[in-house]
Every structure is written in structure tokens, then in C-alpha cells.
Motif scaffolding. Structure first.
Motif, PDB file in Angstrom:
ATOM      1  N   LEU A   1       0.844  -1.186   0.000  1.00 57.13           N
ATOM      2  CA  LEU A   1       0.000   0.000   0.000  1.00 57.13           C
ATOM      3  C   LEU A   1       0.881   1.239   0.000  1.00 57.13           C
ATOM      4  O   LEU A   1       1.904   1.280   0.691  1.00 57.13           O
ATOM      5  CB  LEU A   1      -0.896   0.043   1.238  1.00 57.13           C
ATOM      6  CG  LEU A   1      -2.038  -0.960   1.356  1.00 57.13           C
ATOM      7  CD1 LEU A   1      -2.803  -0.714   2.645  1.00 57.13           C
ATOM      8  CD2 LEU A   1      -2.972  -0.887   0.160  1.00 57.13           C
ATOM      9  N   ARG A   2       0.484   2.247  -0.802  1.00 54.14           N
ATOM     10  CA  ARG A   2       1.240   3.501  -0.858  1.00 54.14           C
ATOM     11  C   ARG A   2       0.307   4.669  -0.577  1.00 54.14           C
ATOM     12  O   ARG A   2      -0.775   4.754  -1.150  1.00 54.14           O
ATOM     13  CB  ARG A   2       1.881   3.664  -2.241  1.00 54.14           C
ATOM     14  CG  ARG A   2       2.978   2.649  -2.527  1.00 54.14           C
ATOM     15  CD  ARG A   2       3.538   2.779  -3.934  1.00 54.14           C
ATOM     16  NE  ARG A   2       2.551   2.380  -4.936  1.00 54.14           N
ATOM     17  CZ  ARG A   2       2.190   3.107  -5.977  1.00 54.14           C
ATOM     18  NH1 ARG A   2       2.713   4.314  -6.153  1.00 54.14           N
ATOM     19  NH2 ARG A   2       1.303   2.650  -6.846  1.00 54.14           N
ATOM     20  N   LEU A   3       0.735   5.542   0.321  1.00 56.21           N
ATOM     21  CA  LEU A   3      -0.002   6.768   0.613  1.00 56.21           C
ATOM     22  C   LEU A   3       0.629   7.907  -0.158  1.00 56.21           C
ATOM     23  O   LEU A   3       1.831   8.168  -0.030  1.00 56.21           O
ATOM     24  CB  LEU A   3       0.025   7.070   2.111  1.00 56.21           C
ATOM     25  CG  LEU A   3      -0.634   8.392   2.534  1.00 56.21           C
ATOM     26  CD1 LEU A   3      -2.128   8.378   2.241  1.00 56.21           C
ATOM     27  CD2 LEU A   3      -0.374   8.670   4.019  1.00 56.21           C
ATOM     28  N   LYS A   4      -0.196   8.607  -0.959  1.00 53.85           N
ATOM     29  CA  LYS A   4       0.295   9.707  -1.781  1.00 53.85           C
ATOM     30  C   LYS A   4      -0.512  10.972  -1.480  1.00 53.85           C
ATOM     31  O   LYS A   4      -1.668  10.908  -1.054  1.00 53.85           O
ATOM     32  CB  LYS A   4       0.189   9.340  -3.267  1.00 53.85           C
ATOM     33  CG  LYS A   4       0.955   8.073  -3.635  1.00 53.85           C
ATOM     34  CD  LYS A   4       0.692   7.634  -5.058  1.00 53.85           C
ATOM     35  CE  LYS A   4       1.303   8.572  -6.061  1.00 53.85           C
ATOM     36  NZ  LYS A   4       1.137   8.070  -7.460  1.00 53.85           N
ATOM     37  N   GLN A   5       0.142  12.119  -1.725  1.00 52.84           N
ATOM     38  CA  GLN A   5      -0.508  13.395  -1.474  1.00 52.84           C
ATOM     39  C   GLN A   5      -0.224  14.339  -2.630  1.00 52.84           C
ATOM     40  O   GLN A   5       0.875  14.383  -3.189  1.00 52.84           O
ATOM     41  CB  GLN A   5      -0.014  14.020  -0.166  1.00 52.84           C
ATOM     42  CG  GLN A   5      -0.689  15.351   0.172  1.00 52.84           C
ATOM     43  CD  GLN A   5      -0.230  15.914   1.508  1.00 52.84           C
ATOM     44  OE1 GLN A   5       0.703  15.397   2.128  1.00 52.84           O
ATOM     45  NE2 GLN A   5      -0.884  16.968   1.978  1.00 52.84           N
TER      46      GLN A   5
ATOM     47  N   LEU B   1      -7.223   2.593  -4.403  1.00 51.06           N
ATOM     48  CA  LEU B   1      -8.244   2.033  -3.525  1.00 51.06           C
ATOM     49  C   LEU B   1      -9.176   3.101  -2.986  1.00 51.06           C
ATOM     50  O   LEU B   1     -10.366   2.850  -2.777  1.00 51.06           O
ATOM     51  CB  LEU B   1      -7.586   1.288  -2.359  1.00 51.06           C
ATOM     52  CG  LEU B   1      -6.703   0.091  -2.715  1.00 51.06           C
ATOM     53  CD1 LEU B   1      -6.160  -0.547  -1.449  1.00 51.06           C
ATOM     54  CD2 LEU B   1      -7.466  -0.924  -3.547  1.00 51.06           C
ATOM     55  N   MET B   2      -8.644   4.291  -2.734  1.00 51.47           N
ATOM     56  CA  MET B   2      -9.484   5.356  -2.201  1.00 51.47           C
ATOM     57  C   MET B   2      -8.806   6.705  -2.425  1.00 51.47           C
ATOM     58  O   MET B   2      -7.584   6.784  -2.570  1.00 51.47           O
ATOM     59  CB  MET B   2      -9.785   5.148  -0.719  1.00 51.47           C
ATOM     60  CG  MET B   2      -8.579   5.031   0.170  1.00 51.47           C
ATOM     61  SD  MET B   2      -8.909   4.116   1.689  1.00 51.47           S
ATOM     62  CE  MET B   2      -8.929   2.427   1.066  1.00 51.47           C
TER      63      MET B   2
ATOM     64  N   SER C   1      -4.350   9.921  -1.639  1.00 50.97           N
ATOM     65  CA  SER C   1      -4.701   8.713  -2.373  1.00 50.97           C
ATOM     66  C   SER C   1      -3.987   7.531  -1.733  1.00 50.97           C
ATOM     67  O   SER C   1      -2.827   7.641  -1.333  1.00 50.97           O
ATOM     68  CB  SER C   1      -4.293   8.834  -3.846  1.00 50.97           C
ATOM     69  OG  SER C   1      -4.505   7.613  -4.541  1.00 50.97           O
ATOM     70  N   ILE C   2      -4.702   6.406  -1.615  1.00 55.19           N
ATOM     71  CA  ILE C   2      -4.086   5.155  -1.183  1.00 55.19           C
ATOM     72  C   ILE C   2      -4.122   4.196  -2.355  1.00 55.19           C
ATOM     73  O   ILE C   2      -5.198   3.910  -2.902  1.00 55.19           O
ATOM     74  CB  ILE C   2      -4.792   4.567   0.051  1.00 55.19           C
ATOM     75  CG1 ILE C   2      -4.626   5.508   1.258  1.00 55.19           C
ATOM     76  CG2 ILE C   2      -4.219   3.185   0.384  1.00 55.19           C
ATOM     77  CD1 ILE C   2      -5.301   5.017   2.527  1.00 55.19           C
ATOM     78  N   MET C   3      -2.950   3.712  -2.734  1.00 59.08           N
ATOM     79  CA  MET C   3      -2.785   2.890  -3.931  1.00 59.08           C
ATOM     80  C   MET C   3      -2.349   1.484  -3.552  1.00 59.08           C
ATOM     81  O   MET C   3      -1.600   1.272  -2.598  1.00 59.08           O
ATOM     82  CB  MET C   3      -1.730   3.502  -4.853  1.00 59.08           C
ATOM     83  CG  MET C   3      -1.961   4.942  -5.268  1.00 59.08           C
ATOM     84  SD  MET C   3      -3.216   5.098  -6.554  1.00 59.08           S
ATOM     85  CE  MET C   3      -2.435   4.215  -7.923  1.00 59.08           C
TER      86      MET C   3
END
Length: 226
Positions: free
Chosen positions: A19-23, A37-38, A29-31
Motif C-alpha cells: 500500500l502507498r499513501l500519496k498526497q 483504492l481510495m 490517495s491510497i494505492m
């Protein structure tokens, strides 16, 4: 346009997916791989998962709700907005980093909802929580995949097969509801819910509520009396 910046990554326990959290600006965004994914800008259908479910159990006294997957907290926040003060909400989240992101970089998105006294965060597999329960919950809200299949974890398939659905039925009070979020329709899942002892209704919901967006599906499956 502002570029996406990766803030963090984590491995899903037991499966190896990342899982990767991006901003990007105020947007998160969670990828999972190439799948988003969201996204913090799209919350309408996740909120509807909670509000539509509550409509079916609003006459239950001191309702107890299980939410599978913390995500970006949209389902949790919507549930807290409609549930009474004596309700209890258990959030089962498998990935510890998701809870850390909620209290860290995405704290403004969560708006303090994790500190609500009605909320209990359980770090673990929601499937195991369901299997151990016996008429414990008034509602079970599942938003752990993109639908009734194990996208984030293949073992999540066990949530949606006949035995998994029977476990959810056993975990619910009489008249309780199982609600499942999906990015697309699945008529075979509707039939499977019926075979497992539910009265299902598949509701089409826009990703961003009244503002439109992609069409998603929420199954609202009421536990039938044996």
C-alpha cells in the motif's frame, strides 16, 4: 498541476501487497499497485454505506456496528454522525500503518473521529472478528476491497463465499444488516447473499454523492429469520 508525492508505503500483513499513501496538495490517495483504492476527494458512496445501513437498524437499541477497513474514515465518520450516543463502533483494520496515517498525515481528513468514545479500533482481520462473533452486531459494514472479491488480499475471498456470508449472518442480531461496498455490480453475489440467508438489495450510488462521479454498488442484506 501539482505532482503526487509519496508519503509512505507499507506491506499488507500475510499477503505481500504494498500500500502507498500519496498526497497532492490537500488531496490524498491510497494505492495498491496501479489500483487506487481510495481518494480523499471521493467519499459519497463510502458515506452511504453507513447512512443507508443505519436506516435499516435505527430502531435497534444501543446498536453495535462492525466496520471492516478504516480506509480514509468516511464510513466511520458517517456512521458516527447518525448513530446514537450509546452506540458502539468496532473498526477492524489489518494494516497498522493505515491507523498511523489516520492520526498523522491524514489527521485533517479524519477530523478526530478516532477519538470518539463510541469507537474501538481493533488491529486485525475483520474476517476473524466475524467468525468469532455470535449475534454480537446490529450491522457489519465491509469496505475492504473493490467489491466481493479479494483484491487487496486473496484470503478476503473468504468474506464473500457462502461460508463467509453464513459467518456474517451468525454474527448479526436478528434483523441485522450486512452491507458491502463495491465498485461494480455482481449479480452472482446477490444470489449468494440470498442463498446464505439474507434478503439483499443492491443499491446504485455515485462515488461523490449528489455531485456525481463513477457508479458504485452497495449491497444491503438483512438477516432473514431462520
Amino acid at each position: 498541476m501539482l505532482p503526487w508525492i509519496q508519503l509512505d508505503s507499507t506491506i499488507i500483513p500475510g499477503e505481500g501487497g504494498e500500500l502507498r499513501l500519496k498526497q497532492r496538495g490537500n488531496e490524498f490517495s491510497i494505492m495498491l499497485g496501479s489500483n487506487e483504492l481510495m481518494n480523499s476527494r471521493l467519499s459519497g458512496s463510502e458515506e452511504a454505506l453507513a447512512t443507508l445501513s443505519y436506516e435499516r437498524i435505527k430502531d435497534h437499541k444501543r446498536p453495535k456496528v462492525l466496520i471492516g477497513g478504516l480506509g480514509m474514515g468516511f464510513t466511520l465518520r458517517a456512521a458516527l454522525a447518525v448513530l446514537p450516543a450509546d452506540a458502539e463502533v468496532v473498526v477492524a483494520e489489518l494494516v497498522p500503518a493505515v491507523v498511523a496515517w489516520a492520526r498523522g498525515p491524514m489527521a485533517d481528513v479524519f477530523k478526530g473521529c478516532l477519538d470518539d468514545p463510541r469507537v474501538l479500533i481493533h488491529q486485525g482481520d475483520v474476517g476473524e472478528t466475524i467468525r468469532l462473533a455470535r449475534a454480537d452486531f446490529d450491522a457489519i459494514l465491509l469496505d475492504v476491497d473493490n467489491g466481493p472479491e479479494g483484491l487487496t488480499r486473496k484470503s478476503n475471498d473468504r468474506l464473500y463465499d457462502f461460508n463467509g456470508l453464513r459467518a456474517s449472518r451468525n454474527a448479526l442480531h436478528p434483523g441485522g444488516i450486512l452491507a458491502v461496498w463495491s465498485s461494480s455490480p455482481d449479480p452472482s453475489f446477490t444470489r449468494r447473499l440470498r442463498d446464505a440467508g439474507f434478503s439483499p438489495d443492491a443499491v446504485n450510488i455515485r462515488a461523490n454523492g449528489k455531485r456525481g462521479g463513477a457508479r458504485h454498488v452497495i449491497w444491503l442484506a438483512v438477516k432473514q429469520l431462520a
